[in-house]
Design an enzyme around this catalytic site. Structure first.
Site, PDB file in Angstrom:
ATOM      1  N   GLY A   1      26.505 -10.773   9.060  1.00 28.30           N
ATOM      2  CA  GLY A   1      26.889 -11.726  10.090  1.00 28.30           C
ATOM      3  C   GLY A   1      26.044 -11.664  11.345  1.00 28.30           C
ATOM      4  O   GLY A   1      26.285 -12.411  12.289  1.00 28.30           O
ATOM      5  N   HIS A   2      25.035 -10.807  11.380  1.00 29.31           N
ATOM      6  CA  HIS A   2      24.255 -10.603  12.628  1.00 29.31           C
ATOM      7  C   HIS A   2      22.773 -10.578  12.322  1.00 29.31           C
ATOM      8  O   HIS A   2      22.171  -9.509  12.338  1.00 29.31           O
ATOM      9  CB  HIS A   2      24.676  -9.291  13.279  1.00 29.31           C
ATOM     10  CG  HIS A   2      24.296  -9.154  14.715  1.00 29.31           C
ATOM     11  ND1 HIS A   2      23.077  -8.682  15.143  1.00 29.31           N
ATOM     12  CD2 HIS A   2      24.985  -9.419  15.844  1.00 29.31           C
ATOM     13  CE1 HIS A   2      23.043  -8.638  16.460  1.00 29.31           C
ATOM     14  NE2 HIS A   2      24.188  -9.082  16.908  1.00 29.31           N
ATOM     15  N   PHE A   3      22.083 -11.485  12.074  1.00 28.36           N
ATOM     16  CA  PHE A   3      22.443 -12.877  11.847  1.00 28.36           C
ATOM     17  C   PHE A   3      21.893 -13.235  10.482  1.00 28.36           C
ATOM     18  O   PHE A   3      20.777 -12.814  10.169  1.00 28.36           O
ATOM     19  CB  PHE A   3      21.845 -13.768  12.933  1.00 28.36           C
ATOM     20  CG  PHE A   3      22.304 -13.376  14.324  1.00 28.36           C
ATOM     21  CD1 PHE A   3      23.528 -13.821  14.803  1.00 28.36           C
ATOM     22  CD2 PHE A   3      21.537 -12.553  15.131  1.00 28.36           C
ATOM     23  CE1 PHE A   3      23.953 -13.482  16.083  1.00 28.36           C
ATOM     24  CE2 PHE A   3      21.964 -12.197  16.408  1.00 28.36           C
ATOM     25  CZ  PHE A   3      23.174 -12.656  16.879  1.00 28.36           C
TER      26      PHE A   3
ATOM     27  N   VAL B   1      19.137  -9.074  12.917  1.00 25.70           N
ATOM     28  CA  VAL B   1      18.819  -8.205  14.047  1.00 25.70           C
ATOM     29  C   VAL B   1      19.873  -7.104  14.075  1.00 25.70           C
ATOM     30  O   VAL B   1      21.075  -7.392  14.028  1.00 25.70           O
ATOM     31  CB  VAL B   1      18.836  -8.988  15.384  1.00 25.70           C
ATOM     32  CG1 VAL B   1      18.615  -8.042  16.560  1.00 25.70           C
ATOM     33  CG2 VAL B   1      17.787 -10.089  15.383  1.00 25.70           C
TER      34      VAL B   1
END
Length: 151
Positions: A55-57, A62
């Site tokens: 989820g990041h990203f 990152v």
């Protein structure tokens, strides 16, 4: 002049005996050069398989800055525990403070983060450390962290 090395290389098996953290929240792979002045270097090999990258990203992964700060705290925990006990005797470590935190550059899959931690204060069971997260010789994050060791 640097102080003498007390523990040259703390591998993942020793870290698992020292800290209560486990997957997916164990954020260091080893700790090296624990010195008598209560400093040392934690190592984290960042891979695309990190759960945070879901989820990041998804389109541009990152490594989250907050996880770098946790990696600093875990490194400081290993340094503190091994400095006090002289072994990997397990202790609970509670995060107390984060100060002067700055994120300078993104960390990407394939990077190796070195958490350069140095004790800047101690009172009974409480420790404070300054940390620099370094990738390829460049500081990517820095912070002062405080923690408390308990039995």
């Amino acid at each position: 002049m640097e102080s003498p090395i007390r523990f040259a290389d703390v591998d993942i098996n020793t870290i698992l005996k020292t800290l209560p953290h486990r997957f997916p929240f164990l954020l260091i792979d080893r700790v090296k050069n624990i010195r008598e002045d209560h400093s040392g270097i934690g190592v984290k090999n960042v891979t695309f398989n990190e759960p945070a990258f879901q989820g990041h990203f998804p389109e541009r992964p990152v490594f989250p800055g907050v996880l770098m700060i946790e990696g600093m705290a875990q490194t400081a925990g290993v340094i503190g525990i091994m400095s006090v006990t002289g072994t990997e005797k397990p202790r609970a470590v509670y995060f107390l403070t984060i100060d002067k935190c700055k994120f300078r550059k993104p960390v990407l899959p394939g990077d190796t983060i070195e958490y350069h931690m140095k004790s800047i204060g101690r009172r009974k069971t409480m420790w404070w450390f300054h940390g620099d997260a370094i990738v390829d010789g460049q500081t990517v994050a820095e912070a002062d962290v405080g923690a408390m060791l308990t039995d």
